[in-house]
Design a protein around this motif. Structure first.
Motif, PDB file in Angstrom:
ATOM      1  N   TRP A 113     -15.430  14.255   3.290  1.00  0.00           N
ATOM      2  CA  TRP A 113     -15.209  13.285   2.077  1.00  0.00           C
ATOM      3  C   TRP A 113     -15.051  11.493   2.607  1.00  0.00           C
ATOM      4  O   TRP A 113     -16.353  10.770   2.195  1.00  0.00           O
ATOM      5  CB  TRP A 113     -14.443  13.865   1.456  1.00  0.00           C
ATOM      6  CG  TRP A 113     -14.009  12.198   0.145  1.00  0.00           C
ATOM      7  CD1 TRP A 113     -14.607  12.150  -0.822  1.00  0.00           C
ATOM      8  CD2 TRP A 113     -12.879  11.378   0.751  1.00  0.00           C
ATOM      9  NE1 TRP A 113     -14.049  10.956  -0.990  1.00  0.00           N
ATOM     10  CE2 TRP A 113     -13.320  10.255  -0.080  1.00  0.00           C
ATOM     11  CE3 TRP A 113     -12.260  11.290   2.003  1.00  0.00           C
ATOM     12  CZ2 TRP A 113     -12.319   9.207  -1.127  1.00  0.00           C
ATOM     13  CZ3 TRP A 113     -12.143   9.765   1.652  1.00  0.00           C
ATOM     14  CH2 TRP A 113     -12.023   9.218   0.062  1.00  0.00           C
TER      15      TRP A 113
ATOM     16  N   VAL B   4     -18.378   8.705   1.885  1.00  0.00           N
ATOM     17  CA  VAL B   4     -18.366   7.548   1.520  1.00  0.00           C
ATOM     18  C   VAL B   4     -18.669   6.508   2.224  1.00  0.00           C
ATOM     19  O   VAL B   4     -19.853   5.680   1.606  1.00  0.00           O
ATOM     20  CB  VAL B   4     -16.901   7.699   1.635  1.00  0.00           C
ATOM     21  CG1 VAL B   4     -16.393   5.589   0.637  1.00  0.00           C
ATOM     22  CG2 VAL B   4     -16.040   8.673   0.867  1.00  0.00           C
TER      23      VAL B   4
ATOM     24  N   TRP C  23       0.993   4.352  -3.351  1.00  0.00           N
ATOM     25  CA  TRP C  23       0.029   5.689  -2.869  1.00  0.00           C
ATOM     26  C   TRP C  23       2.189   6.694  -3.025  1.00  0.00           C
ATOM     27  O   TRP C  23       0.929   7.781  -3.711  1.00  0.00           O
ATOM     28  CB  TRP C  23       1.126   5.832  -1.312  1.00  0.00           C
ATOM     29  CG  TRP C  23      -0.192   5.216  -0.108  1.00  0.00           C
ATOM     30  CD1 TRP C  23      -1.177   4.808  -0.463  1.00  0.00           C
ATOM     31  CD2 TRP C  23       0.045   5.661   1.453  1.00  0.00           C
ATOM     32  NE1 TRP C  23      -2.263   3.893   0.636  1.00  0.00           N
ATOM     33  CE2 TRP C  23      -1.320   5.186   1.789  1.00  0.00           C
ATOM     34  CE3 TRP C  23       0.797   6.007   2.757  1.00  0.00           C
ATOM     35  CZ2 TRP C  23      -1.353   4.273   3.437  1.00  0.00           C
ATOM     36  CZ3 TRP C  23       0.081   6.296   4.028  1.00  0.00           C
ATOM     37  CH2 TRP C  23      -0.817   4.808   3.781  1.00  0.00           C
TER      38      TRP C  23
ATOM     39  N   ASP D 133      -0.934   5.696  -7.096  1.00  0.00           N
ATOM     40  CA  ASP D 133      -2.484   5.992  -7.181  1.00  0.00           C
ATOM     41  C   ASP D 133      -3.000   7.013  -5.740  1.00  0.00           C
ATOM     42  O   ASP D 133      -2.620   6.705  -4.355  1.00  0.00           O
ATOM     43  CB  ASP D 133      -2.597   5.303  -6.507  1.00  0.00           C
ATOM     44  CG  ASP D 133      -4.114   4.874  -7.101  1.00  0.00           C
ATOM     45  OD1 ASP D 133      -4.817   5.701  -7.445  1.00  0.00           O
ATOM     46  OD2 ASP D 133      -4.770   3.613  -7.295  1.00  0.00           O
ATOM     47  N   ASP D 134      -3.487   8.032  -6.105  1.00  0.00           N
ATOM     48  CA  ASP D 134      -4.290   9.419  -5.378  1.00  0.00           C
ATOM     49  C   ASP D 134      -5.219   8.072  -4.175  1.00  0.00           C
ATOM     50  O   ASP D 134      -5.646   8.721  -3.681  1.00  0.00           O
ATOM     51  CB  ASP D 134      -4.687  10.276  -5.867  1.00  0.00           C
ATOM     52  CG  ASP D 134      -3.243  11.408  -6.027  1.00  0.00           C
ATOM     53  OD1 ASP D 134      -1.922  11.156  -5.519  1.00  0.00           O
ATOM     54  OD2 ASP D 134      -3.349  12.723  -7.213  1.00  0.00           O
ATOM     55  N   THR D 135      -5.691   7.748  -5.148  1.00  0.00           N
ATOM     56  CA  THR D 135      -6.795   7.218  -4.903  1.00  0.00           C
ATOM     57  C   THR D 135      -6.727   6.000  -3.565  1.00  0.00           C
ATOM     58  O   THR D 135      -7.458   5.575  -2.546  1.00  0.00           O
ATOM     59  CB  THR D 135      -7.995   6.066  -5.946  1.00  0.00           C
ATOM     60  OG1 THR D 135      -7.122   5.461  -5.780  1.00  0.00           O
ATOM     61  CG2 THR D 135      -8.392   7.269  -6.527  1.00  0.00           C
ATOM     62  N   ALA D 136      -5.303   5.218  -4.064  1.00  0.00           N
ATOM     63  CA  ALA D 136      -4.789   4.572  -1.892  1.00  0.00           C
ATOM     64  C   ALA D 136      -4.481   5.388  -1.559  1.00  0.00           C
ATOM     65  O   ALA D 136      -4.158   4.624   0.126  1.00  0.00           O
ATOM     66  CB  ALA D 136      -3.352   4.051  -2.993  1.00  0.00           C
TER      67      ALA D 136
ATOM     68  N   LEU E 176      -6.065   7.904   0.116  1.00  0.00           N
ATOM     69  CA  LEU E 176      -7.656   8.444   0.278  1.00  0.00           C
ATOM     70  C   LEU E 176      -7.773   7.411   1.302  1.00  0.00           C
ATOM     71  O   LEU E 176      -8.507   6.671   1.888  1.00  0.00           O
ATOM     72  CB  LEU E 176      -8.289   8.063  -0.369  1.00  0.00           C
ATOM     73  CG  LEU E 176      -8.130  10.005  -1.522  1.00  0.00           C
ATOM     74  CD1 LEU E 176      -9.208  10.515  -2.264  1.00  0.00           C
ATOM     75  CD2 LEU E 176      -8.390  11.024  -0.565  1.00  0.00           C
ATOM     76  N   ARG E 177      -7.547   5.879   0.521  1.00  0.00           N
ATOM     77  CA  ARG E 177      -7.854   4.476   1.264  1.00  0.00           C
ATOM     78  C   ARG E 177      -7.157   4.105   2.418  1.00  0.00           C
ATOM     79  O   ARG E 177      -8.489   4.192   3.155  1.00  0.00           O
ATOM     80  CB  ARG E 177      -8.388   3.320   0.212  1.00  0.00           C
ATOM     81  CG  ARG E 177      -9.243   3.044  -1.067  1.00  0.00           C
ATOM     82  CD  ARG E 177      -9.264   1.818  -1.905  1.00  0.00           C
ATOM     83  NE  ARG E 177      -7.300   1.910  -2.350  1.00  0.00           N
ATOM     84  CZ  ARG E 177      -7.782   2.322  -3.416  1.00  0.00           C
ATOM     85  NH1 ARG E 177      -8.140   2.530  -4.395  1.00  0.00           N
ATOM     86  NH2 ARG E 177      -6.515   1.556  -3.796  1.00  0.00           N
TER      87      ARG E 177
ATOM     88  N   ARG F 281       1.059  -1.314  -0.011  1.00  0.00           N
ATOM     89  CA  ARG F 281       0.021  -0.169   0.099  1.00  0.00           C
ATOM     90  C   ARG F 281       0.768   0.918   0.090  1.00  0.00           C
ATOM     91  O   ARG F 281       0.366   2.430  -0.828  1.00  0.00           O
ATOM     92  CB  ARG F 281      -1.055   0.412   0.756  1.00  0.00           C
ATOM     93  CG  ARG F 281      -2.464  -1.381   1.288  1.00  0.00           C
ATOM     94  CD  ARG F 281      -3.110  -1.233   1.697  1.00  0.00           C
ATOM     95  NE  ARG F 281      -4.293  -1.809   1.979  1.00  0.00           N
ATOM     96  CZ  ARG F 281      -3.876  -3.298   2.127  1.00  0.00           C
ATOM     97  NH1 ARG F 281      -3.189  -3.341   2.608  1.00  0.00           N
ATOM     98  NH2 ARG F 281      -5.176  -3.971   2.015  1.00  0.00           N
TER      99      ARG F 281
END
Length: 345
Positions: free
Chosen positions: A140, A144, A11, A14-17, A19-20, A7
């Motif tokens: 945010w 979600v 990072w 991958d910006d979404t990673a 955020l997750r 993970r």
């Protein structure tokens, strides 16, 4: 012992990673900021369970909310939770005078103070001058979570509460888009880790159809399942599915994704898919499946099928021989099934 995992590497690209990862921290705020020892564990658990409603109020307010207002909502929600559990006293009751000398649970203001400190510690809100405000990141995250609840509530086929295997069986009769909607609803009602473990367990079973459907559901999970899928690459029954899944995650062209498999792995997957068709499909589908083989001729296919050692090889060949309209080809397939069964050439 902690060490950098996949993970952290994700990072970097991958910006979404990222955020997750932050949502995981948001979910664990009560662990990242443990409650003081003088707060009763039962009362702490009630507040943790009630905080989503408090956060929802903050999100809907889109601005500062006075702490007394949050305290009123927290009090209402804790009362509702106790009512739902039917916490009605029964049996002999203590003497009122003795009860007065018994230490009581920590008051809600102290519990709310701890919860707000914890959520502020993970960056979900700010708290000053007797008012609390969600940060943009906190707002945010709450959105979600609300979206996940809505998705789960809209399950079209009603499989949310079922185990992975039963859910997949139920989705087998759905069209692809409807099945994906059901996967999303089922996943939204579970932690990612638990859901992925359940799906991979279902994929290890004897039903080849469930194996394929499990990896379709894992495609809906996406990148968060990468570590678990990568860990099963060495399991023969899951290897072709896992390699294809990983290639898709890494951005391989859909038309070329099959190139990650060796000829033997491709043949094994052909037999596994044929087993799913034989168990759950129509005979004509099995005949058409013959055309999808990479081998240029039926004798070449049969020769390679015998060598891959799939446990369902005999059943697949017998079913194919029974379904195929060409008597000569059916005879050759039956002969191949007999050779596999007897271990001959």
């Amino acid at each position: 012992v902690a060490r950098p995992g996949w993970r952290l590497r994700a990072w970097d690209r991958d910006d979404t990673a990222v955020l997750r990862g932050w949502v995981a921290l948001f979910d664990a705020w009560s662990l990242a900021h443990p409650a003081p020892d003088d707060l009763a564990p039962a009362a702490v658990a009630e507040v943790v369970e009630a905080m989503p409603q408090v956060l929802s109020l903050l999100q809907l307010s889109a601005g500062p909310v006075p702490v007394p207002q949050l305290l009123d909502l927290l009090d209402q929600r804790v009362t509702e939770l106790r009512t739902e559990r039917c916490e009605i006293p029964y049996g002999p009751q203590p003497d009122p005078a003795a009860a007065a000398d018994t230490p009581q649970d920590a008051p809600l203001p102290a519990l709310l103070d701890w919860a707000l400190h914890g959520l502020a510690a993970v960056g979900a809100l700010t708290w000053a001058d007797g008012q609390a405000t969600l940060t943009p990141l906190g707002s945010w995250a709450v959105w979600v979570k609300l979206e996940q609840i809505c998705v789960a509530a809209q399950s079209p086929a009603g499989h949310i509460e079922q185990a992975a295997e039963d859910m997949l069986r139920g989705c087998a009769r759905l069209r692809p888009n409807a099945a994906r909607a059901e996967y999303r609803a089922w996943l939204a009602a579970r932690t990612v880790g638990g859901a992925v473990t359940e799906l991979l367990t279902a994929a290890r079973g004897e039903d080849a159809l469930l194996r394929g459907l499990a990896f379709e559901a894992l495609r809906v999970v996406g990148a968060p399942a990468e570590a678990e899928v990568r860990a099963v690459v060495d399991e023969p029954s899951l290897r072709p599915y896992a390699l294809l899944w990983l290639a898709e995650q890494e951005g391989a062209d859909p038309e070329d994704v099959h190139l990650v498999l060796t000829r033997e792995e491709t043949t094994w997957l052909w037999v596994d898919t044929a087993a799913a068709v034989a168990d759950h499909g129509e005979t004509q589908l099995l005949v058409r499946h013959l055309e999808s083989a990479v081998q240029p001729t039926v004798p070449a296919l049969l020769d390679e099928v015998r060598r891959v050692g799939h446990p369902r090889t005999v059943q697949v060949l017998v079913a194919l021989a029974a379904a195929h309209p060409d008597p000569a080809l059916a005879k050759a397939v039956r002969r191949a099934a007999f050779q596999v069964h007897t271990g001959g050439e």
